[in-house]
Design an enzyme around this catalytic site. Structure first.
Site: not given
Length: 108
Positions: A32, A35
């Protein structure tokens, strides 16, 4: 290296739900990109506010049970737990200032 320790499905209840202080859980995954962008921001906030709030991260790929229990369908998600209860959820990346404002009630 991150200052924010990891929790797992096995350690979540002890480290998060039984904590004496508010806990921010960073739900993330290696793949991600948002993230990964938020990781240094969480590290900075943990470094400057770690005495008032506990900061941990949970990899949703390797620990799916907790993510399913709390209905995490989008990452990054930042959940705040107080006294074993989910009290706030912030979904998606934010600039540091905006995230600190979201967490202000727990950091002051």
């Amino acid at each position: 290296m991150s200052n924010v320790p990891a929790v797992t499905d096995a350690t979540f209840d002890t480290e998060v739900l039984k904590s004496e202080v508010p806990v921010l859980v960073d739900f993330w995954a290696e793949w991600c990109a948002p993230c990964r962008q938020m990781a240094p921001i969480i590290d900075e906030i943990a470094g400057s506010h770690g005495s008032k709030m506990k900061f941990v991260k949970l990899d949703t790929d390797t620990n799916p049970a907790v993510a399913q229990r709390y209905g995490i369908v989008s990452i990054p998600t930042f959940n705040v737990y107080v006294g074993g209860e989910l009290v706030k959820s912030v979904v998606g990346g934010r600039p540091k200032k905006a995230l600190v404002e979201e967490l202000d009630e727990f950091l002051s």
